[in-house]
Design a protein around this motif. Structure first.
Motif, PDB file in Angstrom:
ATOM      1  N   SER A 257     -18.068 -40.764 -14.352  1.00 62.10           N
ATOM      2  CA  SER A 257     -19.020 -40.117 -15.256  1.00 62.10           C
ATOM      3  C   SER A 257     -20.462 -40.185 -14.761  1.00 62.10           C
ATOM      4  O   SER A 257     -21.276 -39.330 -15.121  1.00 62.10           O
ATOM      5  CB  SER A 257     -18.915 -40.738 -16.652  1.00 62.10           C
ATOM      6  OG  SER A 257     -19.080 -42.150 -16.593  1.00 62.10           O
ATOM      7  N   SER A 258     -20.825 -41.188 -13.959  1.00 59.80           N
ATOM      8  CA  SER A 258     -22.198 -41.262 -13.457  1.00 59.80           C
ATOM      9  C   SER A 258     -22.251 -42.123 -12.209  1.00 59.80           C
ATOM     10  O   SER A 258     -21.388 -42.979 -11.970  1.00 59.80           O
ATOM     11  CB  SER A 258     -23.160 -41.814 -14.517  1.00 59.80           C
ATOM     12  OG  SER A 258     -22.832 -43.148 -14.839  1.00 59.80           O
ATOM     13  N   ILE A 259     -23.292 -41.881 -11.397  1.00 54.78           N
ATOM     14  CA  ILE A 259     -23.523 -42.620 -10.150  1.00 54.78           C
ATOM     15  C   ILE A 259     -24.997 -43.019 -10.111  1.00 54.78           C
ATOM     16  O   ILE A 259     -25.870 -42.185 -10.334  1.00 54.78           O
ATOM     17  CB  ILE A 259     -23.184 -41.772  -8.913  1.00 54.78           C
ATOM     18  CG1 ILE A 259     -21.738 -41.267  -8.973  1.00 54.78           C
ATOM     19  CG2 ILE A 259     -23.414 -42.544  -7.632  1.00 54.78           C
ATOM     20  CD1 ILE A 259     -21.397 -40.292  -7.857  1.00 54.78           C
ATOM     21  N   LYS A 260     -25.271 -44.291  -9.820  1.00 49.96           N
ATOM     22  CA  LYS A 260     -26.650 -44.768  -9.701  1.00 49.96           C
ATOM     23  C   LYS A 260     -26.751 -45.723  -8.517  1.00 49.96           C
ATOM     24  O   LYS A 260     -25.842 -46.516  -8.264  1.00 49.96           O
ATOM     25  CB  LYS A 260     -27.089 -45.518 -10.978  1.00 49.96           C
ATOM     26  CG  LYS A 260     -27.137 -44.672 -12.232  1.00 49.96           C
ATOM     27  CD  LYS A 260     -28.268 -43.669 -12.186  1.00 49.96           C
ATOM     28  CE  LYS A 260     -28.295 -42.837 -13.473  1.00 49.96           C
ATOM     29  NZ  LYS A 260     -29.372 -41.837 -13.452  1.00 49.96           N
ATOM     30  N   THR A 271     -20.998 -47.060 -10.197  1.00 48.75           N
ATOM     31  CA  THR A 271     -20.294 -45.923 -10.788  1.00 48.75           C
ATOM     32  C   THR A 271     -19.675 -46.350 -12.114  1.00 48.75           C
ATOM     33  O   THR A 271     -19.148 -47.452 -12.235  1.00 48.75           O
ATOM     34  CB  THR A 271     -19.184 -45.394  -9.865  1.00 48.75           C
ATOM     35  OG1 THR A 271     -18.246 -46.448  -9.595  1.00 48.75           O
ATOM     36  CG2 THR A 271     -19.756 -44.882  -8.556  1.00 48.75           C
ATOM     37  N   SER A 272     -19.758 -45.463 -13.105  1.00 50.42           N
ATOM     38  CA  SER A 272     -19.031 -45.657 -14.360  1.00 50.42           C
ATOM     39  C   SER A 272     -17.947 -44.606 -14.443  1.00 50.42           C
ATOM     40  O   SER A 272     -18.101 -43.499 -13.910  1.00 50.42           O
ATOM     41  CB  SER A 272     -19.974 -45.542 -15.565  1.00 50.42           C
ATOM     42  OG  SER A 272     -20.529 -44.231 -15.636  1.00 50.42           O
ATOM     43  N   ALA A 273     -16.840 -44.929 -15.117  1.00 58.17           N
ATOM     44  CA  ALA A 273     -15.708 -44.010 -15.133  1.00 58.17           C
ATOM     45  C   ALA A 273     -14.959 -44.121 -16.446  1.00 58.17           C
ATOM     46  O   ALA A 273     -15.145 -45.061 -17.234  1.00 58.17           O
ATOM     47  CB  ALA A 273     -14.769 -44.278 -13.955  1.00 58.17           C
ATOM     48  N   TYR A 274     -14.076 -43.139 -16.667  1.00 61.56           N
ATOM     49  CA  TYR A 274     -13.274 -43.110 -17.886  1.00 61.56           C
ATOM     50  C   TYR A 274     -12.152 -44.136 -17.875  1.00 61.56           C
ATOM     51  O   TYR A 274     -11.403 -44.227 -18.850  1.00 61.56           O
ATOM     52  CB  TYR A 274     -12.684 -41.713 -18.085  1.00 61.56           C
ATOM     53  CG  TYR A 274     -13.705 -40.661 -18.456  1.00 61.56           C
ATOM     54  CD1 TYR A 274     -15.014 -41.011 -18.770  1.00 61.56           C
ATOM     55  CD2 TYR A 274     -13.376 -39.323 -18.496  1.00 61.56           C
ATOM     56  CE1 TYR A 274     -15.948 -40.066 -19.106  1.00 61.56           C
ATOM     57  CE2 TYR A 274     -14.304 -38.350 -18.834  1.00 61.56           C
ATOM     58  CZ  TYR A 274     -15.591 -38.725 -19.137  1.00 61.56           C
ATOM     59  OH  TYR A 274     -16.519 -37.773 -19.473  1.00 61.56           O
ATOM     60  N   ASP A 275     -11.991 -44.890 -16.786  1.00 58.42           N
ATOM     61  CA  ASP A 275     -11.045 -46.008 -16.816  1.00 58.42           C
ATOM     62  C   ASP A 275     -11.655 -47.221 -17.503  1.00 58.42           C
ATOM     63  O   ASP A 275     -11.107 -48.317 -17.458  1.00 58.42           O
ATOM     64  CB  ASP A 275     -10.575 -46.366 -15.408  1.00 58.42           C
ATOM     65  CG  ASP A 275     -11.708 -46.908 -14.528  1.00 58.42           C
ATOM     66  OD1 ASP A 275     -12.878 -46.874 -14.967  1.00 58.42           O
ATOM     67  OD2 ASP A 275     -11.423 -47.349 -13.407  1.00 58.42           O
ATOM     68  N   SER A 301     -22.078 -43.025 -19.194  1.00 54.32           N
ATOM     69  CA  SER A 301     -23.191 -43.011 -18.245  1.00 54.32           C
ATOM     70  C   SER A 301     -23.780 -44.407 -18.116  1.00 54.32           C
ATOM     71  O   SER A 301     -23.551 -45.278 -18.968  1.00 54.32           O
ATOM     72  CB  SER A 301     -24.291 -42.030 -18.672  1.00 54.32           C
ATOM     73  OG  SER A 301     -25.073 -42.570 -19.716  1.00 54.32           O
ATOM     74  N   ILE A 302     -24.549 -44.597 -17.038  1.00 53.66           N
ATOM     75  CA  ILE A 302     -25.277 -45.847 -16.821  1.00 53.66           C
ATOM     76  C   ILE A 302     -26.675 -45.500 -16.324  1.00 53.66           C
ATOM     77  O   ILE A 302     -26.904 -44.437 -15.755  1.00 53.66           O
ATOM     78  CB  ILE A 302     -24.571 -46.766 -15.793  1.00 53.66           C
ATOM     79  CG1 ILE A 302     -24.334 -46.003 -14.474  1.00 53.66           C
ATOM     80  CG2 ILE A 302     -23.282 -47.321 -16.342  1.00 53.66           C
ATOM     81  CD1 ILE A 302     -23.728 -46.847 -13.380  1.00 53.66           C
TER      82      ILE A 302
END
Length: 464
Positions: A257-260, A271-275, A301-302
């Motif tokens: 869902s997001s990359i920082k 990375t954040s994810a739907y898992d 998101s992060i």
């Protein structure tokens, strides 16, 4: 904050200035030209094909597997034949159970540390070596997250204003497509541009938990197709890319869902994810570590403040979680700011105590996180006699222990907003016609750009 009428006047003035700027750039009618047109460029042909999954062993009828029985076989031969058949049945059953267990294991999230060999299971040793070489180049110099001063892009003299417009016009006129590639195997959900100035290194997160890393300007080897022909340069993929299976399983349950990047040195990518996990890939060691996880609550998101060490995480249950990366994840604290999904949380780069959230409730809000410290908290563990709920649990998942973090529920937030103190907690709010999908601060921390399902981009200016 000024009253509504003053704000509306400022908003209209901003619209007028933007239109005047577009007119100077010759883009006044740009919206009319943004209609779908048939492109002459052919889709790029991917260099890497999706590997086929191994087939599960199929079961056959015992009657069909049996060999013809000799009617004149001796009792000893019959006993030997029956023993062999029994042994074969046991082996086939063990193989079937082992394959089923491997299939179940492949669908479970991974919470342990993963090295580069595991993340890049489909890459050759040569590809992994090239990836490590690309990492070594970006590790030479730390690039902290940049911020801008309040008066950036603000000019008191018309001459400076005109000069900036001309420079921007020149940059836009020189833009061209230099590379195209199918970096990930599935639809891209998120992307981030690495700050290394000597390379165009871009990270992409796809629908199935894959992290694609694209060196867009890397030299390309000419690869012939199945007929031995080399396609034209415009139809070939540009640059060099690598695919890492950052989140697992490789299904839509693991969409990134997001990359920082780490705001201090950009040597780590989060990375954040739907898992329901947040992972950190160290470009130095090549190890991916889980830094946060929940029990069934999707993370959307992060974001991190410029000084690092902290992280804000939004989720699909309407909450944002604050975590200090220097402490154990069990000390994280969650605030349920909405009764519907929060798609993004963004930290103000110059005033990190200001957050902006975008929610399916059609509201975009600015929060003063300093006011959260005074809120009462409760354990995420349910009360012994509490009624069951159909909502996913917001409990922090910790494979190493059962420590529980703290949460402030939505009812407490609503009560706070109804008080005078609540006016200093929720500093501003903007209603959209439909769900707000994202909202981000500009580098000055003075404006917010939001997207919504009402098909509009909106820019809101914040008075300091």
């Amino acid at each position: 904050m000024s009253d509504i009428s003053d704000y509306e006047q400022e908003r209209l003035a901003n619209i007028a200035r933007n239109r005047a700027l577009l007119a100077q750039l010759g883009l006044a009618d740009a919206s009319d030209s943004l209609k779908p047109t048939k492109s002459s460029a052919k889709p790029v042909q991917p260099r890497v094909k999706r590997p086929k999954e191994p087939a599960m062993p199929t079961r056959q009828s015992s009657r069909l597997r049996k060999a013809p029985v000799d009617p004149n076989e001796s009792p000893a031969a019959k006993r030997k034949r029956e023993r062999d058949e029994e042994l074969r049945r046991r082996q086939e059953e063990e193989e079937r159970l082992a394959a089923a267990e491997r299939e179940r294991e492949a669908k479970r999230p991974r919470h342990h540390d993963l090295d580069l060999q595991t993340l890049a299971a489909d890459l050759t040793s040569e590809d992994i070596g090239q990836l490590r070489s690309a990492f070594s180049l970006v590790l030479k110099t730390p690039y902290p997250k940049k911020t801008s001063s309040d008066d950036a892009f603000v000019f008191n003299e018309d001459a400076k204003d005109v000069a900036e417009v001309k420079e921007l016009e020149g940059r836009l006129g020189r833009l061209k497509v230099v590379a195209r590639a199918k970096v990930t195997q599935d639809r891209i959900y998120s992307a981030a541009y690495h700050p290394e100035p000597t390379k165009d290194l871009i990270f992409f997160g796809d629908k199935h938990g894959q992290l694609g890393i694209w060196d867009a300007r890397a030299p390309v080897e000419e690869i012939a197709d199945e007929d031995g022909d080399v396609p034209p340069a415009g139809d070939q993929e540009g640059g060099k890319y690598w695919r890492l299976q950052m989140h697992w399983p490789a299904t839509s349950r693991s969409s990134i869902s997001s990359i920082k990047f780490d705001p201090i040195d950009s040597f780590s990518v989060y990375t954040s994810a739907y898992d329901c996990t947040v992972r950190n890939l160290s470009l130095t060691s090549g190890i991916a570590t889980e830094v946060f996880a929940t029990d069934g609550m999707l993370l959307t998101s992060i974001d991190m403040p410029p000084h690092g060490h902290e992280m804000w995480i939004s989720d699909a249950l309407g909450g944002v979680t604050h975590m200090d990366l220097r402490t154990h994840r069990s000390h994280a604290r969650r605030y349920e700011l909405s009764d519907q999904k929060i798609g993004t949380v963004s930290v103000n780069p110059t005033r990190p105590y200001f957050l902006v959230t975008a929610s399916n409730s059609r509201d975009m809000r600015v929060w003063d996180a300093r006011m959260f410290d005074s809120l009462s908290s409760r354990s995420l563990r349910s009360a012994p006699n509490s009624p069951p709920t159909s909502r996913p649990s917001s409990k922090v998942k910790d494979p190493a222990g059962a420590t529980i973090s703290n949460e402030v529920d939505y009812e407490t937030i609503e009560k706070l907003l109804a008080t005078k103190k609540g006016q200093t907690t929720a500093r501003a709010s903007w209603a959209h016609n439909k769900s707000v999908t994202s909202a981000y601060w500009d580098p000055r921390g003075r404006s917010i750009l939001s997207t919504s399902y009402d098909d509009n981009l909106r820019c809101e200016h914040i008075d300091a």
